[in-house]
Design an enzyme around this catalytic site. Structure first.
Site, PDB file in Angstrom:
ATOM      1  N   LYS A  22      39.634  30.026   8.364  1.00 13.64           N
ATOM      2  CA  LYS A  22      38.713  31.158   8.584  1.00 13.64           C
ATOM      3  C   LYS A  22      37.918  31.467   7.317  1.00 13.64           C
ATOM      4  O   LYS A  22      36.700  31.644   7.346  1.00 13.64           O
ATOM      5  CB  LYS A  22      39.498  32.399   8.993  1.00 13.64           C
ATOM      6  CG  LYS A  22      38.704  33.704   8.889  1.00 13.64           C
ATOM      7  CD  LYS A  22      39.502  34.930   9.235  1.00 13.64           C
ATOM      8  CE  LYS A  22      40.327  35.503   8.143  1.00 13.64           C
ATOM      9  NZ  LYS A  22      39.628  36.383   7.186  1.00 13.64           N
ATOM     10  N   ASN A  23      38.608  31.484   6.165  1.00 11.40           N
ATOM     11  CA  ASN A  23      37.942  31.935   4.940  1.00 11.40           C
ATOM     12  C   ASN A  23      37.034  30.877   4.325  1.00 11.40           C
ATOM     13  O   ASN A  23      36.242  31.182   3.441  1.00 11.40           O
ATOM     14  CB  ASN A  23      38.980  32.441   3.941  1.00 11.40           C
ATOM     15  CG  ASN A  23      39.613  33.739   4.446  1.00 11.40           C
ATOM     16  OD1 ASN A  23      39.071  34.372   5.359  1.00 11.40           O
ATOM     17  ND2 ASN A  23      40.754  34.101   3.894  1.00 11.40           N
ATOM     18  N   CYS A 117      39.356  44.318   6.061  1.00  8.60           N
ATOM     19  CA  CYS A 117      40.722  44.862   6.047  1.00  8.60           C
ATOM     20  C   CYS A 117      40.878  45.905   4.940  1.00  8.60           C
ATOM     21  O   CYS A 117      40.467  45.689   3.824  1.00  8.60           O
ATOM     22  CB  CYS A 117      41.731  43.741   5.815  1.00  8.60           C
ATOM     23  SG  CYS A 117      42.095  42.875   7.326  1.00  8.60           S
ATOM     24  N   ARG A 122      38.416  46.953  -2.938  1.00 12.95           N
ATOM     25  CA  ARG A 122      37.593  45.743  -2.728  1.00 12.95           C
ATOM     26  C   ARG A 122      36.150  45.950  -3.184  1.00 12.95           C
ATOM     27  O   ARG A 122      35.202  45.932  -2.415  1.00 12.95           O
ATOM     28  CB  ARG A 122      37.673  45.320  -1.258  1.00 12.95           C
ATOM     29  CG  ARG A 122      39.131  45.181  -0.839  1.00 12.95           C
ATOM     30  CD  ARG A 122      39.298  44.614   0.512  1.00 12.95           C
ATOM     31  NE  ARG A 122      39.141  43.155   0.471  1.00 12.95           N
ATOM     32  CZ  ARG A 122      39.290  42.387   1.548  1.00 12.95           C
ATOM     33  NH1 ARG A 122      39.539  42.956   2.700  1.00 12.95           N
ATOM     34  NH2 ARG A 122      39.147  41.081   1.484  1.00 12.95           N
ATOM     35  N   ASP A 305      47.658  36.501   0.850  1.00 11.15           N
ATOM     36  CA  ASP A 305      47.555  36.535   2.317  1.00 11.15           C
ATOM     37  C   ASP A 305      48.839  36.120   3.012  1.00 11.15           C
ATOM     38  O   ASP A 305      48.927  36.194   4.239  1.00 11.15           O
ATOM     39  CB  ASP A 305      46.418  35.621   2.792  1.00 11.15           C
ATOM     40  CG  ASP A 305      45.072  36.184   2.408  1.00 11.15           C
ATOM     41  OD1 ASP A 305      44.067  35.466   2.522  1.00 11.15           O
ATOM     42  OD2 ASP A 305      45.024  37.347   1.952  1.00 11.15           O
ATOM     43  N   ARG A 397      41.404  38.658  14.521  1.00  9.20           N
ATOM     44  CA  ARG A 397      40.312  38.387  13.569  1.00  9.20           C
ATOM     45  C   ARG A 397      40.539  37.056  12.872  1.00  9.20           C
ATOM     46  O   ARG A 397      39.597  36.399  12.458  1.00  9.20           O
ATOM     47  CB  ARG A 397      40.256  39.480  12.494  1.00  9.20           C
ATOM     48  CG  ARG A 397      39.841  40.834  12.993  1.00  9.20           C
ATOM     49  CD  ARG A 397      39.713  41.824  11.861  1.00  9.20           C
ATOM     50  NE  ARG A 397      38.825  41.300  10.818  1.00  9.20           N
ATOM     51  CZ  ARG A 397      38.576  41.943   9.679  1.00  9.20           C
ATOM     52  NH1 ARG A 397      39.157  43.100   9.444  1.00  9.20           N
ATOM     53  NH2 ARG A 397      37.769  41.429   8.778  1.00  9.20           N
TER      54      ARG A 397
END
Ligand code: EPZ
Length: 430
Positions: A22-23, A117, A122, A305, A397
């Site tokens: 995903k990233n 999230c 962030r 993560d 997600r």
């Protein structure tokens, strides 16, 4: 609202195939608009964040064609707007990658401040620092990030913080700047390398991705290509830890074992058997796993993560474990939910102290964010009795067909939307 219902106590057995990262996909999809030619991207995970990114790209006028389930074609020639609507950006943090892509190609971009999230403040100061170093004027006003430049010139940029997002965003803008850019103290995650390889496949000139010094020589234009995204290190790790926590025996296929080394090392340390193959790892969980200590670090350290998922494995290990979260300041929100399931965990600042317990028991819990939600699913698979998990859109997600993949490993899990469906599930599995 949809939720998961799980009946725990069943060791996971069998094999599961891992999807695209995903990233990596979020950076690559943004970078794909930097050419006016067609780009075909394979192994794209079909998850909410990716769908939102594709909607954002279509929203500014690019053409997006869904070729197969996990293959998309993008053509940025018809982009008519460099302003990315807040609706998309508030839903996913990574839409800010469109700043680097649009700034690189059009020398201007307007993107709403990111959402994502809630695992910490962030900030985006390092992104801003990089764009300004390249000669862009960057303003944050009315909830938008506005970046523009008459021209972008390569510079020597030192990141004050190891940031995945800032590294990828600056790399994209620098790919079409004039001259040479050096990014020092760059993040080294596998997805940084994947975005760099993708940009090079489009004709960029980027060297050193995967190390802490990335050297970029700007090019005037990029061309179309076909590219396949690397396997998702975190999805793979989540299944590895689910196998360990349930005392199962799972072959996790279509992975790059090198990307999983920190996870494999920890599983072996606490007593699991892990066997590595060319593109697979086999994890055999054991009873009475040992406690250990974890500190999350930038790659190749233990990934933040995977921190919640590790806490679940350690929640029923023998002895006391300590987890230090050094990347984000608010990534223990799942602990309260785990305590409701019988976990014995105390959080002091950025440290969680876990005293292993004999067993977890099912409860109704809420997913506080993406990876914490996945961790609570693992807790439900381990716990005696039934666990209901709400707010599973967080989990959707980042995990494609998570329930289906777990079912294929013998897990008793369903996605339900009513009490009636919950009762039906309970009748079927009892
Ligand atoms: C990426 O987030 C991932 N998201 C996150 O994964 C992952 O947890 C994180 O990298 C770390 O690996 C995506 O790739 C879409 P960072 P990102 O910039 O880029 C500070 C998931 O579960 N920082 O590397 O936002 C920041 O506060 C998600 O898939 C600044 O101070 O993370 C943090 O403490 C969750 N200034 C640290 O750096 C900045 O300008 C690392 O953040 C940028 C970051």
């Amino acid at each position: 609202m949809e939720q998961y219902i799980i009946k725990g106590g069943q060791p996971l057995k069998g094999e599961v195939s891992i999807g695209g990262a995903k990233n990596a996909a979020l950076g690559i999809l943004a970078a794909a608009i930097m050419t006016d030619e067609t780009v075909t991207i394979e192994n794209v995970p079909d998850v909410r964040d990716v769908r939102v990114m594709l909607q954002a790209i279509e929203g500014i006028g690019a053409k997006v064609k869904y070729v197969y389930n996990n293959t998309v074609q993008i053509n940025g020639k018809s982009i008519s707007d460099v302003r990315v609507d807040g609706e998309y950006v508030k839903r996913i943090r990574a839409s800010y990658y469109l700043i680097g892509a649009l700034l690189g190609k059009y020398k201007k971009a307007e993107v709403a401040l990111p959402g994502g999230c809630n695992i910490g403040t962030r900030p985006i100061d390092q992104h801003k620092k990089g764009f300004e170093a390249l000669g862009a004027d960057v303003r944050i006003e009315y909830g938008m990030i506005k970046a523009s430049a008459s021209r972008l010139k390569g510079r020597h940029i030192y990141l004050d913080v190891v940031s995945v997002g800032a590294t990828i965003n600056i790399m994209m803008a620098a790919a079409m700047a004039e001259g040479k850019t050096i990014i020092e103290n760059a993040a080294k995650e596998p997805h940084i390398v994947d975005v760099s390889n993708f940009l090079n496949a489009m004709g960029a000139n980027i060297k050193g991705a995967g190390t802490d010094v990335i050297r970029i020589t700007g090019v005037p234009r990029l061309h179309g290509t076909t590219y396949s995204i690397i396997p998702d290190q975190i999805e793979a790790g989540t299944f590895m830890f689910a196998a360990a926590a349930t005392g199962g025996d799972v072959m996790i296929k279509d992975v790059i074992p090198k990307h999983l080394e920190a996870l494999t090392a920890k599983l072996v340390e606490i007593g699991c058997d892990v066997e590595e193959f060319d593109d697979a790892v086999r994890v055999i969980g054991k009873k009475n796993l040992k406690s250990t200590n974890i500190k999350t670090l930038p790659y190749p350290g233990f990934p933040t993560d995977m921190q919640p998922q590790m806490a679940v494995v350690l929640a029923t290990a023998r002895g006391t474990s300590v987890i230090t979260e050094s990347i984000f300041e608010n990534r223990f929100k799942y602990v309260d939910e785990l305590v409701r399931m019988g976990g014995n965990i105390k959080v002091e600042g950025n440290v969680a102290i876990i005293d292993g317990v004999e067993r977890l028991t099912g409860a109704s819990v809420c997913a506080p964010d993406l990876r914490a939600g996945a961790a609570l699913v693992i807790a439900g698979l381990v716990a005696d009795g039934y666990t209901q998990i709400e707010d599973i859109y967080y989990i959707q997600r980042g995990y494609e067909a998570f329930d289906k993949k777990l079912q294929s490993l013998g897990a008793r899990i369903e996605t339900v939307d009513s009490d009636k469906e919950i009762q039906k599930f309970k009748m079927q599995v009892c």
